[in-house]
Design an enzyme around this catalytic site. Sequence first.
Site, PDB file in Angstrom:
ATOM      1  N   THR A 155      21.247   2.677  34.526  1.00  0.00           N
ATOM      2  CA  THR A 155      20.016   1.924  34.754  1.00  0.00           C
ATOM      3  C   THR A 155      20.265   1.019  35.952  1.00  0.00           C
ATOM      4  O   THR A 155      20.982   0.018  35.849  1.00  0.00           O
ATOM      5  CB  THR A 155      19.643   1.066  33.520  1.00  0.00           C
ATOM      6  OG1 THR A 155      19.576   1.920  32.380  1.00  0.00           O
ATOM      7  CG2 THR A 155      18.307   0.389  33.727  1.00  0.00           C
TER       8      THR A 155
ATOM      9  N   LYS B 227      11.719   3.950  32.944  1.00  0.00           N
ATOM     10  CA  LYS B 227      12.671   3.202  32.107  1.00  0.00           C
ATOM     11  C   LYS B 227      12.456   1.692  32.265  1.00  0.00           C
ATOM     12  O   LYS B 227      12.451   0.949  31.277  1.00  0.00           O
ATOM     13  CB  LYS B 227      14.095   3.595  32.528  1.00  0.00           C
ATOM     14  CG  LYS B 227      15.203   2.658  32.115  1.00  0.00           C
ATOM     15  CD  LYS B 227      15.721   2.942  30.742  1.00  0.00           C
ATOM     16  CE  LYS B 227      16.787   1.914  30.360  1.00  0.00           C
ATOM     17  NZ  LYS B 227      17.220   2.025  28.990  1.00  0.00           N
TER      18      LYS B 227
ATOM     19  N   LYS C 273      19.466  -7.843  32.251  1.00  0.00           N
ATOM     20  CA  LYS C 273      19.689  -7.023  33.459  1.00  0.00           C
ATOM     21  C   LYS C 273      18.473  -6.135  33.724  1.00  0.00           C
ATOM     22  O   LYS C 273      17.951  -6.093  34.846  1.00  0.00           O
ATOM     23  CB  LYS C 273      20.943  -6.159  33.251  1.00  0.00           C
ATOM     24  CG  LYS C 273      21.199  -5.156  34.358  1.00  0.00           C
ATOM     25  CD  LYS C 273      22.180  -4.079  33.924  1.00  0.00           C
ATOM     26  CE  LYS C 273      21.829  -2.769  34.582  1.00  0.00           C
ATOM     27  NZ  LYS C 273      22.576  -1.628  34.099  1.00  0.00           N
TER      28      LYS C 273
HETATM   29  P1  NAD Z   1      29.815  -0.070  29.910  1.00  0.00           P
HETATM   30  O1  NAD Z   1      30.114  -1.305  30.689  1.00  0.00           O
HETATM   31  O2  NAD Z   1      30.201  -0.017  28.475  1.00  0.00           O
HETATM   32  O3  NAD Z   1      30.541   1.187  30.606  1.00  0.00           O
HETATM   33  C1  NAD Z   1      30.577   1.402  31.968  1.00  0.00           C
HETATM   34  C2  NAD Z   1      31.849   2.161  32.303  1.00  0.00           C
HETATM   35  O4  NAD Z   1      31.886   2.395  33.702  1.00  0.00           O
HETATM   36  C3  NAD Z   1      33.122   1.394  31.946  1.00  0.00           C
HETATM   37  O5  NAD Z   1      33.994   2.216  31.186  1.00  0.00           O
HETATM   38  C4  NAD Z   1      33.728   1.043  33.309  1.00  0.00           C
HETATM   39  O6  NAD Z   1      35.142   0.985  33.284  1.00  0.00           O
HETATM   40  C5  NAD Z   1      33.214   2.181  34.150  1.00  0.00           C
HETATM   41  N1  NAD Z   1      33.200   1.905  35.571  1.00  0.00           N
HETATM   42  C6  NAD Z   1      32.810   0.769  36.200  1.00  0.00           C
HETATM   43  N2  NAD Z   1      32.933   0.925  37.532  1.00  0.00           N
HETATM   44  C7  NAD Z   1      33.399   2.184  37.740  1.00  0.00           C
HETATM   45  C8  NAD Z   1      33.726   2.937  38.910  1.00  0.00           C
HETATM   46  N3  NAD Z   1      33.597   2.416  40.121  1.00  0.00           N
HETATM   47  N4  NAD Z   1      34.180   4.183  38.747  1.00  0.00           N
HETATM   48  C9  NAD Z   1      34.312   4.718  37.499  1.00  0.00           C
HETATM   49  N5  NAD Z   1      34.020   4.060  36.361  1.00  0.00           N
HETATM   50  C10 NAD Z   1      33.577   2.803  36.494  1.00  0.00           C
HETATM   51  O7  NAD Z   1      28.283   0.213  30.118  1.00  0.00           O
HETATM   52  P2  NAD Z   1      27.324   1.086  29.180  1.00  0.00           P
HETATM   53  O8  NAD Z   1      26.833   0.257  28.052  1.00  0.00           O
HETATM   54  O9  NAD Z   1      27.988   2.382  28.917  1.00  0.00           O
HETATM   55  O10 NAD Z   1      26.072   1.300  30.147  1.00  0.00           O
HETATM   56  C11 NAD Z   1      26.110   2.220  31.217  1.00  0.00           C
HETATM   57  C12 NAD Z   1      24.722   2.292  31.818  1.00  0.00           C
HETATM   58  O11 NAD Z   1      23.810   2.727  30.814  1.00  0.00           O
HETATM   59  C13 NAD Z   1      24.205   0.936  32.312  1.00  0.00           C
HETATM   60  O12 NAD Z   1      23.494   1.116  33.499  1.00  0.00           O
HETATM   61  C14 NAD Z   1      23.306   0.472  31.173  1.00  0.00           C
HETATM   62  O13 NAD Z   1      22.277  -0.395  31.614  1.00  0.00           O
HETATM   63  C15 NAD Z   1      22.739   1.787  30.680  1.00  0.00           C
HETATM   64  N6  NAD Z   1      22.299   1.777  29.281  1.00  0.00           N
HETATM   65  C16 NAD Z   1      23.056   1.167  28.324  1.00  0.00           C
HETATM   66  C17 NAD Z   1      22.604   1.156  27.003  1.00  0.00           C
HETATM   67  C18 NAD Z   1      23.425   0.491  25.909  1.00  0.00           C
HETATM   68  O14 NAD Z   1      22.900   0.323  24.807  1.00  0.00           O
HETATM   69  N7  NAD Z   1      24.696   0.143  26.159  1.00  0.00           N
HETATM   70  C19 NAD Z   1      21.402   1.780  26.673  1.00  0.00           C
HETATM   71  C20 NAD Z   1      20.674   2.429  27.656  1.00  0.00           C
HETATM   72  C21 NAD Z   1      21.129   2.415  28.971  1.00  0.00           C
END
Ligand code: NAD
Length: 352
Positions: A140, A216, A291
């Site tokens: 997102t 979204k 966010k």
């Molecule tokens: P998170 O922080 O748990 O995971 C993100 C992952 O990306 C981490 O493991 C981190 O180490 C990795 N990362 C960061 N920078 C990186 C890079 N340069 N190269 C490779 N890996 C890298 O986040 P999340 O909760 O999994 O969310 C991911 C996306 O999904 C976000 O954009 C969030 O807004 C969206 N989202 C989350 C949810 C939720 O409930 N958590 C729901 C819908 C959408």
Amino acid sequence: MRASSIPASSLRQSLRSAVAGPTSRRTFATQSRLQASYGFIGLGRMGYPMAKNLRTKIPSSDTMFIHDVNPTICEKFASEHKGVTVVEDVRAIAENVETILTVLPEPHHVQNVFQQMLRPPTLLTDAPIKQERLFIDCSTIDVRSSAEVAEATHSTGQGKFIDAPMSGGVVGASNGTLTFMMGAPPELVDRANAILSLMGKRVVHLGAQTSGLKGKLANNYLLALTNIATCEAMNMGVTWGLDAKALADMINTATGKCWPSEVNNPVPGVVPTAPASNGYEGGFGTELMLKDLKLAMQAAAEQGIIPELGIHAKDIYQAVENDAELKGRDFSVVYRYFGGKNTDKLKGLNGQ
Ligand code: NAD
């Protein structure tokens, strides 16, 4: 298998052999299908269970490369799944893989990863890639950054980039029941649909690239407001002396019904499976809500729209995040914020 020390050329060579070898072909009733290759970048709360579903559902002979800046998470994934190659460099993924999924936290993470994958170009003439390279970004992020990354991909002829953010949270990611909102040209819809359907139960194509993110962000803007409104209404009713469960049941058969009132009710005990009934643990964190709200407001402002209610909602979520006791919990904890910071209502946040 860890490929950190394997040069990309060796990876290419081994994949070339695998793709060219007789065992790489599976015969179907009407056609033979070449071994497919997938890359997954970002194995966090959402990415990990999504990658798990993908690896479990694709044929075992298909290849999967993974990368996360946190190597421990990659090792854990590789130890739990067969047919996975861990790489320390996203370029190794880009050079060898046809379909690359990114699930990253913020716009700058997506921009950095794509900068590494696209500059200098990674689409090698001797690559084992058999069909046009497709990048599916499920993060997102803001609409403008997504459009810029798509333009950087398309203008250099390095493949196609589409946006497919998702809804359904960690539970939906684990159960494979996510809803994806897709922004893609018509000719890529079937291909992307087939892949996303392995990780979700609904894929909604909303239009051209960036349309998924626009959908979204509009949805989450609405959610940010309905959550606050539900917290206020429930707080009013309970303070007036109404039974919280009776009030929620009535609202859910009347015109105030919404996801926060019905599924994610903020009053502990009203919905046993809601985070509120578990000390506001798990669920959708206030930080993520904030966010998404900011991203939606930014995209609105770029079109000259003033999101009146969002301005106030942002302050409320920010205040919750600034509160040491409320910070880091499900966004329905706003109910507690309205309950007053210095009252006994703040006690018992841990499920009592
Ligand atoms: P998170 O922080 O748990 O995971 C993100 C992952 O990306 C981490 O493991 C981190 O180490 C990795 N990362 C960061 N920078 C990186 C890079 N340069 N190269 C490779 N890996 C890298 O986040 P999340 O909760 O999994 O969310 C991911 C996306 O999904 C976000 O954009 C969030 O807004 C969206 N989202 C989350 C949810 C939720 O409930 N958590 C729901 C819908 C959408």
